[in-house]
Design an enzyme around this catalytic site. Structure first.
Site, short mmCIF file in Angstrom:
data_model
loop_
_atom_site.label_atom_id
_atom_site.label_comp_id
_atom_site.label_asym_id
_atom_site.label_seq_id
_atom_site.Cartn_x
_atom_site.Cartn_y
_atom_site.Cartn_z
N CYS A 1 65.78 31.44 15.69
CA CYS A 1 66.30 31.62 17.05
C CYS A 1 67.27 32.79 17.17
CB CYS A 1 67.03 30.37 17.50
SG CYS A 1 66.06 28.89 17.38
N ARG B 1 62.98 38.45 14.01
CA ARG B 1 63.45 37.25 13.33
C ARG B 1 62.42 36.12 13.41
NH1 ARG B 1 69.29 37.01 12.84
NH2 ARG B 1 69.15 34.75 12.97
N TRP C 1 62.79 29.41 18.00
CA TRP C 1 61.85 29.12 16.91
C TRP C 1 61.86 27.61 16.79
CZ3 TRP C 1 62.01 27.00 11.90
CH2 TRP C 1 60.96 27.35 11.05
N ASN D 1 71.55 27.94 18.72
CA ASN D 1 70.84 28.08 17.43
C ASN D 1 71.38 27.00 16.50
OD1 ASN D 1 69.74 30.37 18.46
ND2 ASN D 1 70.67 31.77 17.00
N GLY D 2 70.52 26.45 15.66
CA GLY D 2 70.99 25.43 14.72
C GLY D 2 70.38 24.08 15.05
N GLU E 1 56.20 37.01 -6.65
CA GLU E 1 56.55 37.76 -5.45
C GLU E 1 55.31 38.42 -4.83
OE1 GLU E 1 58.80 37.86 -3.39
OE2 GLU E 1 58.60 39.76 -2.36
N LYS F 1 54.06 37.65 -1.07
CA LYS F 1 53.86 38.70 -0.06
C LYS F 1 52.50 38.54 0.59
CE LYS F 1 56.79 39.75 0.51
NZ LYS F 1 58.09 39.40 0.33
N GLU G 1 52.28 35.39 2.85
CA GLU G 1 53.13 35.49 4.05
C GLU G 1 52.46 36.29 5.16
OE1 GLU G 1 57.83 35.60 2.98
OE2 GLU G 1 56.67 37.29 2.28
N HIS H 1 46.16 26.34 -18.29
CA HIS H 1 46.54 24.95 -18.04
C HIS H 1 46.29 24.55 -16.59
CE1 HIS H 1 48.25 24.85 -22.02
NE2 HIS H 1 48.87 25.99 -21.76
N LYS I 1 62.78 35.52 9.79
CA LYS I 1 63.46 36.45 8.89
C LYS I 1 64.70 35.83 8.29
CE LYS I 1 64.16 40.40 6.96
NZ LYS I 1 63.30 40.59 5.78
C1 G6P Z 1 62.95 33.72 4.81
C2 G6P Z 1 62.39 35.12 4.86
C3 G6P Z 1 62.16 35.63 3.44
C4 G6P Z 1 63.44 35.55 2.64
C5 G6P Z 1 64.03 34.13 2.65
C6 G6P Z 1 65.44 34.11 2.07
O1 G6P Z 1 62.00 32.84 4.34
O2 G6P Z 1 61.17 35.14 5.58
O3 G6P Z 1 61.73 36.98 3.50
O4 G6P Z 1 63.19 35.92 1.32
O5 G6P Z 1 64.13 33.66 4.00
O6 G6P Z 1 66.26 34.88 2.90
P1 G6P Z 1 67.59 35.58 2.46
O7 G6P Z 1 68.08 36.26 3.71
O8 G6P Z 1 68.53 34.48 2.03
O9 G6P Z 1 67.31 36.53 1.36
#
Ligand code: G6P
Length: 611
Positions: free
Chosen positions: A2, A27, A74, A100-101, A482, A486, A489, A505, A606
């Site tokens: 949000c 975001r 969101w 927000n929250g 990672e 990626k 996502e 395994h 984000k």
């Molecule tokens: C969300 C974002 C990721 C990020 C994660 C942790 O899931 O989409 O890209 O790695 O949060 O966020 P931070 O701001 O704590 O690195």
């Protein structure tokens, strides 16, 4: 997640709010809305969908005044629809609130209000809060400010709120606990936002609210108090260094691509001033804590998402140097499972945004146990940066693409600097050689980026893939994790990362001629990973090799082959800074070829400011 924008000034509030909400689109959100107030009456427009949908609403032309609040939602409580979108009003339409929250005790408050005959029109915890405020207002002889304060004292959970009241139409009240909220101080105008990028078009003078603070804003005056005490809080206004072009796409098709290509510069920025002419590392933010760091009996690194993968690489780096076990913990688990943390522990939190709710909570729990806390954070002045005892800013520049790219690389750079600083304090000589190699990385990354077209061509073969496997050993295992993250996502292709030897395994059962397997190869464990590749090959899997070793056998075994030249002298510990780049590009090109929205992937946010 949000987003909040508020405005009190002399311009048309709706324009400022919509522009700010657009800046927050990255975001992640599913509905949007705004309220302005004129002649003691609220005008509210909201809808499911994008800001562009909000702008098309016929009611949008009615917002002519210069006080207003806006929100991108969101969904947490209730599906994304117009009713659940913010701002929310009470039944009498005396208040308008954005939030927000999560209000954790909203069920009990709602039951109490239902008992009193209050009617609800949405499924949200936010409506519960505004109805509660309205109920208290009606039933106590209190003004707007006193009522909000009283209500917030009863609330359990997290919030960043901004609220207006039709009885005091010149005033806006905002308060914060757990969710980010800041004031932008302009010329005879005040902005409110959950993220500085929302208001950068107008001001760089920022005042961050801390938890349990409440601010009353009227024309260009503001007054901050604590939610439970009466005395006024005086805070410093900080000047933000970000510039507008840092949060704009420029000539790139997507923010993600821009940020991938910014990595050589970001690496240089993150190192600048931190390695002197004699290759000594200096990290000002932890200077006074180095001996406590070295003396720590237990070291934990906590993070979420991509930052957790950087943490995993950091644990290898630190363990190699300190010869101490390092535990990497998901913050969402660590905040509840931290029995062995005590005053002899060091807890490192890694976070791009500095606002991730779980990471913040994990740090606060560690502080309660008197552990030393160290933050590796990108956003200056963010909650984790403020809450930790000491820290190292990443200086990666703003990251707008939801899928983290340059932030990951820079987190690894910072962990490399930290490990080398500690190595130097412990008298390890080879550190200086490492740092010479680190300085070569930006040029090598530039070379890798020039392979983007080749990777695009490889990507064309995989747009219909349903699954991907990523394999790596040692430092390349977190890189594999990672790479897989990626891809899933942004392209929605299921992908998993595995330590290469673990494939036997379980995941080997998945291998057939439809399974693409990305294998990350370096000198370290070269022969062993060659065997893993052969195991995949003999079952028909399609092999995409990313290698720092130019080998003809490897080339023969691979269906697709990406070699990174000129890096044979780069120490193994630094290779994740190279091998992760082609994986970012592979995910990017596959997702774009599939027509996915890479900058705002579905359901993702984000900055995850709720638990
Ligand atoms: C969300 C974002 C990721 C990020 C994660 C942790 O899931 O989409 O890209 O790695 O949060 O966020 P931070 O701001 O704590 O690195």
């Amino acid at each position: 997640m949000c987003g909040i924008v508020g405005y009190i000034g002399h311009q048309r509030a709706a324009d400022i709010i919509i522009q700010g909400l657009k800046r927050l689109e990255y975001r992640g959100y599913d509905s949007a809305g705004l309220s302005t107030i004129e002649n003691k009456m609220f005008y509210t427009s909201k809808c499911k969908g994008k800001i562009s949908d909000l702008q098309k609403l016929p009611s949008i032309v009615k917002h002519n005044n210069s006080i207003g609040i806006g929100h991108t939602r969101w969904a947490t409580h209730g599906e994304p629809n117009t009713n659940n979108a913010h701002p929310h009003h009470d039944y009498d339409k005396k208040f308008s609130l954005i939030h927000n929250g999560i209000i954790e005790n909203h069920y009990s408050i709602k039951e109490y209000l239902l008992d009193k005959g209050v009617e609800f029109s949405s499924d949200t915890d936010t409506e519960v809060l505004v109805q509660f405020i309205s109920y208290l207002y009606k039933n106590n002889n209190l003004d707007f400010y006193q009522t909000v304060k009283l209500a917030l004292q009863e609330v359990v959970g997290t919030y960043g709120i901004v609220i207006m009241c039709s009885d005091e139409p010149q005033k806006v009240i905002a308060a914060k606990k757990g969710s980010p909220l800041l004031l932008g101080i302009g010329n005879d105008e005040i902005f409110l936002a959950s993220d500085v990028s929302a208001i950068l078009d107008h001001t760089r003078n920022i005042l961050y609210l801390d938890d349990d603070e409440i601010v009353q804003i009227e024309s260009n005056n503001y007054k901050i108090n604590h939610i439970t005490h009466e005395h006024e809080i005086i805070k410093d206004i900080k000047e933000i260094e970000y510039t507008l072009d840092q949060i704009e796409k420029g000539n790139y098709k997507h923010f993600m691509l821009k940020e991938i290509f910014e990595q050589p510069k970001s690496i240089i920025d993150s190192i600048r001033g931190r390695i002197d002419a004699n290759n000594n590392v200096k990290l000002g933010g932890i200077d006074d804590y180095v001996s406590r760091i070295l003396d720590a009996e237990h070291i934990f690194i906590t993070a979420c998402g991509t930052s957790w993968h950087a943490a995993q690489i950091g644990s290898y780096l630190l363990e190699d140097i300190l010869k101490k076990p390092i535990k990497v913990e998901y913050a969402s688990e660590f905040r509840y499972h931290n029995k062995s943390v005590n005053e002899k522990s060091l807890v490192i939190a890694i976070s791009q945004s500095g606002e991730t709710a779980d990471t913040l909570a994990a740090i606060n729990k560690a502080k309660n146990k008197n552990a030393l806390t160290l933050g590796i954070v990108n956003v200056v002045g963010s909650a984790i940066a403020r809450e930790t005892d000491c820290g190292i800013y990443m200086h990666a520049g703003p990251e707008i693409g939801v899928a983290s790219t340059k932030a990951f690389t820079i987190q690894v750079v910072i962990l490399t600097l930290l490990a080398n600083l500690l190595a130097q304090k412990k008298g390890f000589k080879q550190s200086k050689k490492y740092l010479d190699s680190l300085k070569k990385i930006p040029n090598l990354v530039t070379e890798l980026l020039s392979m983007s077209d080749d990777i695009f061509n490889i990507s064309k073969s995989f747009i219909n893939a349903k699954n991907f496997l990523y394999l790596g050993r040692g430092y390349q295992f977190p890189v594999a994790l990672e790479g897989a993250l990626k891809l899933k996502e942004i392209s929605y292709i299921h992908a998993e990362g595995y330590p290469a030897a673990e494939m036997k395994h379980g995941p080997i059962a998945l291998i057939d001629n439809k399974m693409p397997v990305v294998v990350i190869v370096t000198e370290h464990g070269f022969d062993k990973i060659l065997s893993n590749i052969q195991e995949v090959k003999s079952r028909g899997g399609k092999i995409i090799t990313i290698s720092t070793v130019d080998s003809s056998i490897l080339k023969q075994l691979s269906d697709y082959y990406i070699t990174l030249n000129n890096c044979s002298d780069i120490p193994n510990a630094l290779t994740p800074l190279l091998t992760s780049i082609p994986l970012q590009l592979l995910a990017y090109h596959i997702a774009v070829l599939k027509g996915c929205n890479v900058d705002q992937p579905r359901n993702l946010a984000k900055s995850v400011t709720v638990e």
